[in-house]
Motif scaffolding. Structure first.
Motif, mmCIF file in Angstrom:
data_model
loop_
_atom_site.group_PDB
_atom_site.id
_atom_site.type_symbol
_atom_site.label_atom_id
_atom_site.label_comp_id
_atom_site.label_asym_id
_atom_site.label_seq_id
_atom_site.Cartn_x
_atom_site.Cartn_y
_atom_site.Cartn_z
ATOM 1 N N GLY A 166 -2.369 -0.199 1.873
ATOM 2 C CA GLY A 166 -1.550 0.125 0.708
ATOM 3 C C GLY A 166 -0.077 -0.146 0.958
ATOM 4 O O GLY A 166 0.610 -0.766 0.131
ATOM 5 N N LEU A 167 0.425 0.307 2.119
ATOM 6 C CA LEU A 167 1.820 0.061 2.465
ATOM 7 C C LEU A 167 2.091 -1.431 2.677
ATOM 8 O O LEU A 167 3.148 -1.943 2.308
ATOM 9 N N MET A 168 1.122 -2.137 3.257
ATOM 10 C CA MET A 168 1.283 -3.574 3.460
ATOM 11 C C MET A 168 1.365 -4.312 2.124
ATOM 12 O O MET A 168 2.195 -5.206 1.940
ATOM 13 N N ALA A 169 0.517 -3.941 1.189
ATOM 14 C CA ALA A 169 0.534 -4.574 -0.127
ATOM 15 C C ALA A 169 1.862 -4.300 -0.836
ATOM 16 O O ALA A 169 2.463 -5.195 -1.439
ATOM 17 N N LEU A 170 2.326 -3.056 -0.738
ATOM 18 C CA LEU A 170 3.612 -2.698 -1.335
ATOM 19 C C LEU A 170 4.729 -3.533 -0.725
ATOM 20 O O LEU A 170 5.582 -4.086 -1.442
ATOM 21 N N GLY A 171 4.745 -3.628 0.593
ATOM 22 C CA GLY A 171 5.783 -4.385 1.280
ATOM 23 C C GLY A 171 5.777 -5.852 0.892
ATOM 24 O O GLY A 171 6.830 -6.444 0.630
ATOM 25 N N ALA A 172 4.581 -6.460 0.827
ATOM 26 C CA ALA A 172 4.481 -7.878 0.499
ATOM 27 C C ALA A 172 4.935 -8.159 -0.934
ATOM 28 O O ALA A 172 5.712 -9.087 -1.188
ATOM 29 N N VAL A 173 4.472 -7.349 -1.875
ATOM 30 C CA VAL A 173 4.795 -7.585 -3.283
ATOM 31 C C VAL A 173 6.277 -7.337 -3.564
ATOM 32 O O VAL A 173 6.953 -8.162 -4.196
ATOM 33 N N ALA A 188 3.696 -8.023 6.635
ATOM 34 C CA ALA A 188 3.617 -7.957 5.173
ATOM 35 C C ALA A 188 4.906 -8.431 4.511
ATOM 36 O O ALA A 188 4.884 -9.252 3.579
ATOM 37 N N VAL A 189 6.050 -7.937 4.981
ATOM 38 C CA VAL A 189 7.308 -8.315 4.322
ATOM 39 C C VAL A 189 7.675 -9.768 4.622
ATOM 40 O O VAL A 189 8.286 -10.444 3.781
ATOM 41 N N HIS A 190 7.303 -10.273 5.795
ATOM 42 C CA HIS A 190 7.531 -11.687 6.083
ATOM 43 C C HIS A 190 6.651 -12.560 5.186
ATOM 44 O O HIS A 190 7.091 -13.618 4.716
ATOM 45 N N LEU A 191 5.427 -12.129 4.949
ATOM 46 C CA LEU A 191 4.555 -12.856 4.030
ATOM 47 C C LEU A 191 5.173 -12.883 2.632
ATOM 48 O O LEU A 191 5.147 -13.910 1.946
ATOM 49 N N GLY A 192 5.734 -11.763 2.211
ATOM 50 C CA GLY A 192 6.363 -11.697 0.897
ATOM 51 C C GLY A 192 7.521 -12.665 0.758
ATOM 52 O O GLY A 192 7.614 -13.410 -0.231
ATOM 53 N N THR A 193 8.424 -12.681 1.731
ATOM 54 C CA THR A 193 9.577 -13.581 1.646
ATOM 55 C C THR A 193 9.158 -15.044 1.775
ATOM 56 O O THR A 193 9.767 -15.921 1.162
ATOM 57 N N LEU A 194 8.104 -15.305 2.552
ATOM 58 C CA LEU A 194 7.589 -16.673 2.665
ATOM 59 C C LEU A 194 7.065 -17.152 1.318
ATOM 60 O O LEU A 194 7.347 -18.287 0.895
ATOM 61 N N MET A 195 6.306 -16.319 0.629
ATOM 62 C CA MET A 195 5.784 -16.688 -0.683
ATOM 63 C C MET A 195 6.924 -16.947 -1.663
ATOM 64 O O MET A 195 6.855 -17.867 -2.491
ATOM 65 N N ALA A 196 7.992 -16.158 -1.553
ATOM 66 C CA ALA A 196 9.122 -16.310 -2.466
ATOM 67 C C ALA A 196 9.822 -17.656 -2.285
ATOM 68 O O ALA A 196 10.065 -18.382 -3.258
ATOM 69 N N VAL A 197 10.147 -18.010 -1.051
ATOM 70 C CA VAL A 197 10.894 -19.248 -0.827
ATOM 71 C C VAL A 197 10.013 -20.467 -1.090
ATOM 72 O O VAL A 197 10.497 -21.498 -1.599
ATOM 73 N N TRP A 205 5.811 6.193 1.907
ATOM 74 C CA TRP A 205 5.899 5.200 0.842
ATOM 75 C C TRP A 205 7.342 4.916 0.433
ATOM 76 O O TRP A 205 7.688 3.767 0.146
ATOM 77 N N PHE A 206 8.187 5.943 0.422
ATOM 78 C CA PHE A 206 9.592 5.738 0.060
ATOM 79 C C PHE A 206 10.277 4.834 1.076
ATOM 80 O O PHE A 206 11.010 3.905 0.719
ATOM 81 N N GLN A 207 10.066 5.106 2.354
ATOM 82 C CA GLN A 207 10.672 4.280 3.393
ATOM 83 C C GLN A 207 10.156 2.845 3.312
ATOM 84 O O GLN A 207 10.928 1.886 3.473
ATOM 85 N N ALA A 208 8.868 2.688 3.043
ATOM 86 C CA ALA A 208 8.293 1.346 2.914
ATOM 87 C C ALA A 208 8.928 0.592 1.749
ATOM 88 O O ALA A 208 9.237 -0.605 1.850
ATOM 89 N N LEU A 209 9.118 1.280 0.629
ATOM 90 C CA LEU A 209 9.739 0.655 -0.538
ATOM 91 C C LEU A 209 11.168 0.223 -0.226
ATOM 92 O O LEU A 209 11.574 -0.905 -0.540
ATOM 93 N N VAL A 210 11.930 1.091 0.409
ATOM 94 C CA VAL A 210 13.323 0.782 0.745
ATOM 95 C C VAL A 210 13.394 -0.403 1.714
ATOM 96 O O VAL A 210 14.191 -1.333 1.527
ATOM 97 N N LEU A 211 12.561 -0.392 2.742
ATOM 98 C CA LEU A 211 12.585 -1.468 3.736
ATOM 99 C C LEU A 211 12.141 -2.796 3.132
ATOM 100 O O LEU A 211 12.677 -3.855 3.484
ATOM 101 N N ALA A 212 11.174 -2.767 2.212
ATOM 102 C CA ALA A 212 10.737 -3.997 1.546
ATOM 103 C C ALA A 212 11.845 -4.555 0.664
ATOM 104 O O ALA A 212 12.070 -5.775 0.604
ATOM 105 N N LEU A 213 12.558 -3.665 -0.029
ATOM 106 C CA LEU A 213 13.699 -4.098 -0.833
ATOM 107 C C LEU A 213 14.793 -4.703 0.048
ATOM 108 O O LEU A 213 15.388 -5.731 -0.290
ATOM 109 N N ILE A 214 15.050 -4.054 1.184
ATOM 110 C CA ILE A 214 16.070 -4.557 2.113
ATOM 111 C C ILE A 214 15.683 -5.946 2.616
ATOM 112 O O ILE A 214 16.512 -6.866 2.643
#
Length: 265
Positions: free
Chosen positions: A217-224, A46-55, A3-12
């Motif tokens: 769970g990790l996917m949801a964390l990454g996306a959000v 997941a993280v690509h979905l997150g950045t897509l939603m943001a832009v 979970w820590f690595q997922a959080l860091v990578l999502a932030l990055i």
């Protein structure tokens, strides 16, 4: 991946996707430098979905205007600025699609290394500085035409090489053509929407075909986390762009590139 690595990578991902410092490089480096496991295909989606939603959220008015412009063009049988912008975004996306289709496998196999990232970080950082320092910065997007869109699109295709930065190279190209900083960033970020969407769909297709186990769970964390971080990054970047220019990002790229070369020596 925990979970820590997922959080860091999502932030990055959220911090670097729209800054001119290369998100792909920063996502590769933890595995190269820290020995972290690859984040995996599902987390990439997941993280690509997150950045897509943001832009899309940030540029929602532009997207609505382009759709409305298309409808207006059909009813009035005439071109308008909103439809023109949408068509130029589509046109500028084509080179990246073609280059990605032809060379993505080779790039993934041969160029995902710290050395390549170090070199591209330095080279394209220098180009960003030159475009920002010597570009005229006098044109708005209303002036953008087919030739300019193709030039920016060809530049975007170079972002397939890790360390280049998709936003960095497209902003560099727009600045070199004489566009204002905010307009260069606006077109770059609009251009990211079909690119991120296409990459996400391809990765989703691969994920389904490979029938990989998914940690929802990790996917949801990454996306959000990536969505929130990316949105805030866009807000602050646009607000500060005219004041700070590109120099801080150029300096960061130079420091990162030199540090990587020193680490590899």
């Amino acid at each position: 991946m925990d979970w820590f690595q997922a959080l860091v990578l999502a932030l990055i991902q959220g911090l670097t996707e729209f800054l001119p410092i290369s998100s792909s490089a920063h996502l590769i480096l933890p595995s190269q430098v820290l020995g972290w496991p690859d984040q995996g295909l599902a987390f990439d989606v997941a993280v690509h979905l997150g950045t897509l939603m943001a832009v899309m959220a940030y540029y929602r008015r532009d997207l609505v205007a382009m759709i409305g412009g298309a409808g207006q063009a059909v009813t009035q049988r005439t071109m308008n600025d909103d439809l023109k912008l949408g068509l130029l975004v589509v046109l500028a996306t084509i080179p990246a699609v073609l280059f990605g289709f032809l060379g993505d496998d080779w790039i993934e196999r041969e160029l995902r290394s710290a050395l390549v990232i170090a070199v591209t970080t330095l080279v394209f950082g220098a180009l960003l500085w030159a475009a920002d320092a010597f570009g005229k910065r006098q044109f708005s997007l209303v002036r953008l035409g087919i030739v300019g869109a193709i030039f920016i699109g060809l530049a975007q295709a170079l972002a397939l090489i890790p360390g280049t930065s998709r936003s960095g190279i497209t902003i560099t190209a727009a600045l070199a053509l004489g566009y204002q900083r905010e307009d260069a960033a606006r077109f770059s970020f609009l251009l990211s929407i079909p690119v991120i969407l296409g990459a996400g769909l391809l990765k989703t297709k691969d994920l389904i075909e490979q029938q990989l186990a998914v940690d929802w769970g990790l996917m949801a964390l990454g996306a959000v986390v990536s969505a929130i971080t990316a949105y805030l990054t866009i807000v602050f970047f646009i607000r500060l762009l005219e004041r700070i220019g590109m120099l801080p990002f150029v300096v960061y790229r130079l420091i990162l590139g030199i540090a990587l070369l020193a680490w590899l020596a």
